[in-house]
Design an enzyme around this catalytic site. Structure first.
Site, PDB file in Angstrom:
ATOM      1  N   THR A  74       0.808  -1.224   0.000  1.00 31.56           N
ATOM      2  CA  THR A  74       0.000   0.000   0.000  1.00 31.56           C
ATOM      3  C   THR A  74       0.836   1.267   0.000  1.00 31.56           C
ATOM      4  OG1 THR A  74      -0.132  -0.034   2.424  1.00 31.56           O
ATOM      5  CG2 THR A  74      -1.869  -1.172   1.199  1.00 31.56           C
ATOM      6  N   GLU A  89      10.234 -11.718   7.459  1.00 32.85           N
ATOM      7  CA  GLU A  89       9.348 -10.671   7.964  1.00 32.85           C
ATOM      8  C   GLU A  89       8.711 -11.087   9.282  1.00 32.85           C
ATOM      9  OE1 GLU A  89       5.542  -7.999   6.366  1.00 32.85           O
ATOM     10  OE2 GLU A  89       6.482  -9.510   5.074  1.00 32.85           O
ATOM     11  N   GLY A 105       3.659 -14.598  21.143  1.00 35.43           N
ATOM     12  CA  GLY A 105       3.598 -14.843  19.718  1.00 35.43           C
ATOM     13  C   GLY A 105       3.188 -13.576  18.994  1.00 35.43           C
ATOM     14  N   LEU A 144       1.291 -11.857  15.574  1.00 35.01           N
ATOM     15  CA  LEU A 144       0.408 -11.939  14.411  1.00 35.01           C
ATOM     16  C   LEU A 144       0.476 -10.594  13.708  1.00 35.01           C
ATOM     17  CD1 LEU A 144      -2.676 -13.689  16.049  1.00 35.01           C
ATOM     18  CD2 LEU A 144      -0.903 -14.758  14.650  1.00 35.01           C
ATOM     19  N   LEU A 166      -0.446  -8.590  10.577  1.00 36.64           N
ATOM     20  CA  LEU A 166      -1.357  -8.582   9.433  1.00 36.64           C
ATOM     21  C   LEU A 166      -1.050  -7.385   8.548  1.00 36.64           C
ATOM     22  CD1 LEU A 166      -3.827  -9.848   8.036  1.00 36.64           C
ATOM     23  CD2 LEU A 166      -5.274  -8.364   9.470  1.00 36.64           C
ATOM     24  N   LEU A 178      -0.072 -12.462   5.998  1.00 39.14           N
ATOM     25  CA  LEU A 178      -0.128 -12.554   7.458  1.00 39.14           C
ATOM     26  C   LEU A 178       1.092 -13.324   7.928  1.00 39.14           C
ATOM     27  CD1 LEU A 178      -1.559 -12.429  10.271  1.00 39.14           C
ATOM     28  CD2 LEU A 178      -2.662 -14.604   9.633  1.00 39.14           C
ATOM     29  N   GLN A 179       1.829 -12.752   8.876  1.00 41.26           N
ATOM     30  CA  GLN A 179       3.003 -13.415   9.450  1.00 41.26           C
ATOM     31  C   GLN A 179       2.648 -13.939  10.838  1.00 41.26           C
ATOM     32  OE1 GLN A 179       3.493 -10.414   7.596  1.00 41.26           O
ATOM     33  NE2 GLN A 179       4.051 -11.876   5.992  1.00 41.26           N
TER      34      GLN A 179
END
EC number: 3.6.1.5
Length: 740
Positions: free
Chosen positions: A154, A284, A309, A311, A313, A318-319
């Site tokens: 983006t 990433e 953990g 997340l 987005l 999504l990693q």
């Protein structure tokens, strides 16, 4: 009392001698002779010719072991008695060589050279450690700066970080990072992040060099203002492209990276070609997990704490990263070591699960359901399609990047197919469409469908299921902020806010929030993130914590790169050896002590200490002694006096000579005094003084031993330098001939 002291001195001296090198010459008073009938072993035996004598070479009559028995009947003196070269002894002032083995002086020189090299090496290492320690303490305030570009789908974001050394003892992490983007105020456009950003993404600027310059230069100019001018040349600039550029063709991605590098080469920062690259989804995810746990103070904590953990987005992917106690060996496994703490991670990237790509898939899914699609309408961009996740009254063109592969013959521009979307809000259909976008079997080429009620339908086969506590960042944070939800809000609150937004007319919904991109898509994004967490990953509300906008994977890049740089230039607060930390002060103390011990050993070998540090040497006689009596004026040969280096003007004789005797060098009334008054000890470290009444009274037997007769007149022989070895040999032969 005097003899007792003498006995103690001789006992101490003899105890230091090797057993094989002790002298075999017992003490015998001057003028005495062996008893009649005494065996050869009881007489004053000087040893065989092949055995090294305890008397030092080149001092007086150095080695009596070189004498052989003289046979009066044959009247021939053995050659070995005259020439002692075979035994390494000589009457000359030159030292003999060692008959067997390595020369002791050569061996000593070799040991000395090795010790000198060791001393120099140890000293150089000590200087290096001390200089590094001093430089580290002087550089407490020194910092390094890092600029990281996040080139997403983006847009392109710039982040500036300041790195310095961490001196706190409660963490094994040596780096302290500070983001210089924290003080940036959000623009009136309603951005969720405090960051500097340009649009569009690099993937939209293929073959558009002017567009690349327009996207990069404002970021460089802003970064210059954040960093002190004197630190510009030492500031490292990293440009990492993510999913937006990853999905391009190799030729297009190479063109983008090459032109970006040529533009950044003129910047005031340091940027290498290998620092402009595309990172994988796993990298990433790894960077994002590192940044998250650093900001939550879990990374490198002592004692070790349970980590969170991550997340992350994004717009295209999504990693997912979490610490896994089960050490699996596949492409998702990563090992990270921070100081003495090990972390076993599972990290993977789910391509196509980003917010923008997920909405794109919803359009593709609706396009496939349209009957009798007119290809000419696709080519001309006149296709109109209703979407249940758009507000009523919405009508706009949408570029579908994935539609070209679904509908053949469609008009594919540089960015995809242009489709006109019309809002037809239906919350039930919208939720089902979002769930369909989560199920990978619905839009992938999987042969078998996946039931989201039975297993996580967003995970490919073989990927580990997420477990533990998670921070949901980036896109999750954007959705929460759009609906003005706090981090404590539940997923049901997100669904409720999303439904309320979808029920609004487009004109009302658009003005209810600050101007920002993709306002029309938040009706879809609300049910999508909920379905992604619950059905796609099987993560419950209790496992989710919504992170702030400051947690980005770019912090992980700066943290890891600064760790490499600072550890090699500034030095760290401790040194790890065999999994044990050593404080620099203790290490320096150990090195200094080792150097002192090595110098002491070197001085012992090479005798290189100053004279006043050495132990005083105590010979039997003074240098200027001219009588056989004691130097203490006591008629005893056992009295000692401390040696003095002061010269009295009288040279010390080194060879036997006759004083006060007739013209003949030897007569029946003469005597020989053997003295060793050298500055150094003999080879066996024992000082000898042997005297006899007269060489004329020396009696030889068949075994080569001798003794002196007390009936001869006393006449002293004192050594002198001018008496040669040949004169002494002739004198010995003459004295024996007279006896015959």
């Amino acid at each position: 009392m005097v003899f007792g002291r003498i006995t103690e001195l001789f006992t101490a001296a003899s105890s230091r001698l090797p057993a094989g090198s002790q002298s075999s010459v017992p003490y015998m008073p001057t003028g005495s002779s062996p008893d009649v009938g005494t065996s050869v072993s009881d007489s004053i035996s000087i040893g065989n010719g092949g055995r090294k004598n305890c008397l030092r070479h080149s001092a007086s009559l150095q080695d009596f072991s070189s004498y052989h028995g003289f046979d009066p009947e044959e009247s021939i003196l053995p050659r070995e008695a005259i020439s002692w070269g075979q035994n390494g002894s000589s009457f000359s002032k030159e030292k003999g060589s060692v008959p067997n083995g390595t020369n002791p002086s050569t061996r000593r020189k070799l040991i000395r050279a090795v010790m000198i090299v060791m001393c120099l090496f140890l000293f150089a290492f000590l200087v290096y450690i001390v200089s590094m320690y001093i430089y580290t303490n002087w550089s407490r305030g020194a910092s390094r700066y890092y600029v990281v570009f996040d080139c997403g789908s983006t847009g392109t974001r710039a982040y500036v970080y300041q790195a310095s050394i961490n001196y706190k003892k409660d963490s094994s992490l040596p780096i302290v990072m500070k983001s210089l983007t924290e003080g940036i105020s959000r623009k009136s456009r309603g951005r969720a992040y405090d960051r500097m950003e340009t649009e569009p993404g690099f993937d939209k600027l293929v073959n558009n060099r002017t567009g690349l310059k327009t996207a990069i230069k404002p970021l460089i100019q802003w970064a210059e203002k954040q960093i002190p001018k004197n630190a510009h040349r030492t500031t490292s600039l990293f440009v990492y492209a993510t999913a937006g550029v990853r999905r391009l063709r190799p030729a297009d991605s190479s063109w983008i990276l090459g032109n970006v590098w040529s533009i950044l080469a003129k910047s005031p920062f340091t940027c290498r070609r290998e620092w402009v690259k595309i990172i994988s989804g796993t990298e990433e995810a790894y960077f994002g997990w590192t940044a998250l746990n650093y900001q939550t103070s879990m990374l490198g904590a002592l004692p070790k704490k349970a980590t969170f953990g991550a997340l992350d987005l994004g717009g295209s992917s999504l990693q997912v990263t979490f610490e896994n106690e089960e050490r699996t060996h596949n492409e998702t496994n990563l090992n990270l070591r921070i100081g003495s703490v090990n972390h076993h991670l599972s990290a993977y990237s789910l391509a196509g699960y980003g917010l923008n790509d997920a909405f794109d898939r919803s359009v593709v899914h609706l396009l496939k359901k349209l009957p009798n699609v007119n290809k000419s309408d696709l080519i001309e961009g006149k296709l109109e399609m209703k979407h249940p996740c758009l507000n009523s009254g919405y009508n706009g063109q949408y570029i579908c990047s994935q539609c070209a592969s679904s509908v053949q013959g469609g008009k594919k521009g540089k960015s995809g197919v242009s489709i006109k979307l019309v809002g037809a809000p239906n919350w039930g259909e919208c939720s089902a469409l979002a769930k369909n976008a989560v199920n990978s079997s619905e839009w992938s080429n999987a042969k078998h469908g996946v039931d989201c009620d039975l297993q996580p339908c967003a995970l490919p086969d073989g990927y580990p299921r997420p477990h533990g506590q998670f921070y949901a960042v980036s896109g999750f944070f954007v959705v929460y902020r759009f609906f003005n939800l706090s981090a404590e809000a539940s997923l049901d609150d997100v669904l409720e806010k999303g439904r309320e937004f979808c029920d609004k007319a487009w004109q009302v919904a658009r003005t209810s929030v600050s101007p920002q991109p993709f306002i029309e898509q938040y009706c879809f994004r609300a049910p999508y993130i909920v379905s992604l967490l619950r059905e796609g990953l099987y993560i419950t509300d209790k496992q989710i914590i919504i992170g702030s906008g400051s947690i980005t994977w770019t912090l992980g890049v700066a943290l890891l790169e600064s760790g490499k740089a600072l550890s090699s230039t500034l030095g760290l607060k401790s040194y790890e050896t065999l999994s044990m930390k050593i404080n620099p002060i203790a290490l320096i103390s150990i090195l200094i002590l080792s150097l002192l011990l090595l110098l002491c050993a070197l001085s012992r070998v090479s005798n290189c200490l100053p004279r006043f540090f050495r132990k005083s040497y105590l010979p039997l006689f003074r240098h200027n002694s001219t009588s056989a009596s004691s130097v203490l004026n006591i008629p005893s040969p056992f009295r000692f006096q401390r040696w003095s280096p002061m010269s009295t003007g009288v040279k010390t004789p080194l060879s036997p000579t006759v004083r006060g005797s007739p013209r003949r060098p030897f007569s029946f009334g003469s005597s020989i005094q053997l003295m060793e008054s050298s500055l150094y000890s003999s080879s066996s470290c024992v000082m000898h003084s042997c005297s006899s009444d007269s060489l004329g009274d020396i009696q030889y037997d068949s075994t080569g031993s001798f003794w002196s007769s007390p009936r001869r007149s006393q006449m002293r022989l004192q050594s002198r330098r001018s008496q040669s070895r040949e004169d002494l040999s002739s004198s010995l032969a003459d004295s024996h001939m007279l006896k015959m």
